[in-house]
Design a protein around this motif. Structure first.
Motif, short mmCIF file in Angstrom:
data_model
loop_
_atom_site.label_atom_id
_atom_site.label_comp_id
_atom_site.label_asym_id
_atom_site.label_seq_id
_atom_site.Cartn_x
_atom_site.Cartn_y
_atom_site.Cartn_z
N UNK A 3 -31.97 -12.32 -1.72
CA UNK A 3 -30.97 -11.26 -1.86
C UNK A 3 -30.00 -11.41 -0.68
N UNK A 4 -28.97 -12.19 -0.83
CA UNK A 4 -28.11 -12.56 0.29
C UNK A 4 -26.99 -11.54 0.47
N UNK A 5 -27.23 -10.59 1.37
CA UNK A 5 -26.27 -9.50 1.55
C UNK A 5 -24.98 -9.96 2.20
N UNK A 6 -25.00 -11.05 2.95
CA UNK A 6 -23.75 -11.56 3.52
C UNK A 6 -22.78 -11.97 2.41
N UNK A 7 -23.30 -12.68 1.42
CA UNK A 7 -22.43 -13.08 0.31
C UNK A 7 -22.01 -11.89 -0.53
N UNK A 8 -22.94 -10.92 -0.70
CA UNK A 8 -22.56 -9.72 -1.46
C UNK A 8 -21.53 -8.90 -0.69
N UNK A 9 -21.61 -8.94 0.64
CA UNK A 9 -20.60 -8.26 1.44
C UNK A 9 -19.23 -8.85 1.17
N UNK A 10 -19.16 -10.19 1.10
CA UNK A 10 -17.89 -10.86 0.84
C UNK A 10 -17.35 -10.45 -0.53
N UNK A 11 -18.21 -10.39 -1.52
CA UNK A 11 -17.77 -10.00 -2.86
C UNK A 11 -17.35 -8.53 -2.91
N UNK A 105 -22.44 3.69 2.02
CA UNK A 105 -22.69 4.29 0.70
C UNK A 105 -21.91 3.53 -0.36
N UNK A 106 -20.65 3.20 -0.04
CA UNK A 106 -19.82 2.46 -0.99
C UNK A 106 -20.38 1.06 -1.23
N UNK A 107 -20.84 0.40 -0.17
CA UNK A 107 -21.38 -0.95 -0.30
C UNK A 107 -22.63 -0.96 -1.19
N UNK A 108 -23.55 -0.01 -0.94
CA UNK A 108 -24.79 -0.01 -1.72
C UNK A 108 -24.57 0.53 -3.14
N UNK A 112 -25.85 -1.49 -6.32
CA UNK A 112 -26.56 -0.88 -7.46
C UNK A 112 -25.88 -1.27 -8.77
N UNK A 113 -24.55 -1.17 -8.79
CA UNK A 113 -23.79 -1.52 -10.00
C UNK A 113 -24.02 -2.98 -10.39
N UNK A 114 -24.20 -3.84 -9.38
CA UNK A 114 -24.38 -5.27 -9.64
C UNK A 114 -25.82 -5.64 -9.91
N UNK A 115 -26.74 -4.66 -9.84
CA UNK A 115 -28.14 -4.93 -10.11
C UNK A 115 -28.88 -5.61 -8.98
N UNK A 116 -28.32 -5.55 -7.76
CA UNK A 116 -28.95 -6.21 -6.62
C UNK A 116 -30.05 -5.34 -6.02
N UNK A 123 -27.43 7.51 0.09
CA UNK A 123 -26.94 8.67 -0.66
C UNK A 123 -27.41 10.00 -0.08
N UNK A 124 -28.66 10.09 0.33
CA UNK A 124 -29.19 11.37 0.79
C UNK A 124 -29.03 11.63 2.26
N UNK A 125 -28.34 10.74 2.96
CA UNK A 125 -28.20 10.90 4.41
C UNK A 125 -26.88 11.59 4.72
#
Length: 323
Positions: A3-11, A105-108, A112-116, A123-125
Motif C-alpha cells: 500500500x504505497x502511500x507516497x504514490x497515492x499522495x502524488x495521485x 481527512x481529505x487525503x484518506x 477510501x474512494x479508491x479502495x485503498x 473523521x472522528x478527530x
C-alpha cells in the motif's frame, strides 16, 4: 504489492490540481501536510506491507519508498490520534494542527474512494479549538505612510506604489494580485477581474488612488521593467521583466513596512485584513464585505466584526475620561 502511500499522495495531489481545480499553492500546502504525516509513519514503523494494488496497477512500488498503513480501523485511528498528540507536544500551533487534520481527512477520503483503505481514521478527530487571535490591522495613518513610501521617480517605485495601492484598494489575496493581467484591469470603471480560490472569478474594486497609481505605472514604469522581453501580459513585473510571485510581493511589503513602521510585522494579507476592517469601520455591511473578499461563508468574514469591535473598545479605553 504494498500500500504505497507516497504514490497515492502524488495521485491525490494531481486530483486536487486537475480535477478539483485548486490553486498550485493550495495543492502544495496539502502535499506538505500529508508528507509530514507520512514522515511520522516512517518514524513509528507504520509499514506492515499489507496487500493492495499499487496506484499504477503495475505491481510492486520501488524498494525503499513504500509506506504502508495498518488495515484494522482501530489501529489506524490509534496512529492518527498519536500523530495529533505528537504535533501538540512538539509545540505546533492549534491552527497548524487544525489545517493538517483537514488535509489528512481529505487525503484518506480519497483513499477510501479508491479502495485503498476501508475507513477514514481522521473523521472522528476534532481539531483543537484555536485561540482567539484577531488579525493584525493597520491604522489609516500607517496605511498612508506605506502607500506613500515608494519612490515614484523609478520604475520599481512606480510598481511598488501601484502594487500596494492595489492590495489595499481591492482586498484581494496576494495570489490573485500576482495573477492579474493587463486585460483584467478596467481603470475607467475602477475595477479588476481576479481569479480566486477554486478557480472562481470575481470583480474587485479599485479606488481612485489605485487607479492613478496603476495608470502611471502602466505608462511609465512597466514598459521600462519589461524592456525588449516577451510580454506575457502580467501587470506586476520584476526588474528582469518577469511576473512577480507571491514571495516577491511579500518581500516588497515587508521591506516597505520595515522602512516606515520599524519592526512592525506586515504581510500582503495584512492589507486584506485592513481592507475588510476599514470597510466595516466605515459602515459597510457584512454581506458586502463577504462578496468583496470572495469568502464562500459569511462565518469566515465575521472575524472582522470582532476586530472592529476590539478597535472600538481600544479607542474607548484610550479616549474616555472614565473608561
Amino acid at each position: 504489492m504494498r500500500r504505497d502511500l507516497e504514490l497515492w499522495r502524488t495521485r491525490f495531489l494531481h486530483a486536487l490540481r486537475y480535477e478539483r481545480g485548486l490553486a498550485p499553492r493550495t495543492v502544495r500546502a496539502y502535499g506538505t501536510d500529508v508528507a509530514d504525516f507520512l514522515a511520522f509513519l516512517r518514524a513509528v514503523g507504520g509499514d506492515p506491507g499489507g496487500e493492495s494494488p499499487s496506484p499504477s496497477g503495475e505491481g510492486e512500488a520501488p524498494s525503499g519508498t513504500s509506506i504502508g498503513f495498518p488495515g484494522e480501523p482501530r489501529e489506524t485511528r490509534t496512529l492518527a490520534r498519536r500523530y495529533v498528540r505528537q504535533m501538540l507536544e512538539r509545540g505546533r500551533s492549534r491552527t497548524t494542527v487544525a489545517r493538517r487534520l483537514v488535509s489528512l481527512r481529505a487525503f484518506f477520503a480519497y483513499l477510501v474512494d479508491q479502495g485503498v483503505v476501508e475507513s477514514n481514521p481522521f473523521l472522528g478527530i476534532k481539531p483543537p479549538k484555536p485561540g482567539k487571535r484577531l488579525p493584525k490591522v493597520l491604522a489609516p495613518s500607517e496605511v498612508r505612510r506605506m502607500l506613500e513610501a515608494p519612490d515614484p521617480r523609478s520604475p520599481v517605485g512606480l510598481r511598488d506604489r501601484a502594487l500596494l495601492e492595489t492590495l489595499y484598494s481591492s482586498g484581494a489575496r496576494v495570489g490573485e494580485v500576482v495573477g492579474l493581467r493587463v486585460g483584467d484591469l478596467d481603470l475607467r470603471e475602477g475595477k479588476a477581474r481576479v481569479l480566486g480560490k477554486g478557480g472562481k472569478e470575481r470583480l474587485v474594486p479599485l479606488g481612485r488612488y489605485a487607479v492613478e497609481a496603476l495608470d502611471l505605472y502602466l505608462v511609465a514604469g512597466r514598459p521600462r521593467l519589461l524592456g525588449d522581453r516577451e510580454d506575457l501580459g502580467y501587470v506586476f513585473l520584476s526588474v528582469r521583466g518577469r511576473p512577480l510571485g507571491d514571495r516577491d510581493v511579500r518581500r516588497i511589503v515587508e521591506r516597505t513596512a520595515l522602512g516606515v513602521l520599524g519592526a512592525e510585522p506586515v504581510t500582503p494579507h495584512t492589507f486584506r485584513h485592513t481592507f475588510a476592517t476599514h470597510l466595516l469601520d466605515g459602515g459597510a455591511d457584512l454581506r458586502t464585505v463577504q462578496e468583496l473578499l470572495g469568502h464562500a461563508s459569511i462565518g469566515t468574514t465575521q472575524v472582522y466584526t470582532h476586530v472592529s469591535q476590539a478597535r472600538l473598545r481600544e479607542t474607548y479605553r484610550r479616549t474616555h475620561p472614565r473608561a
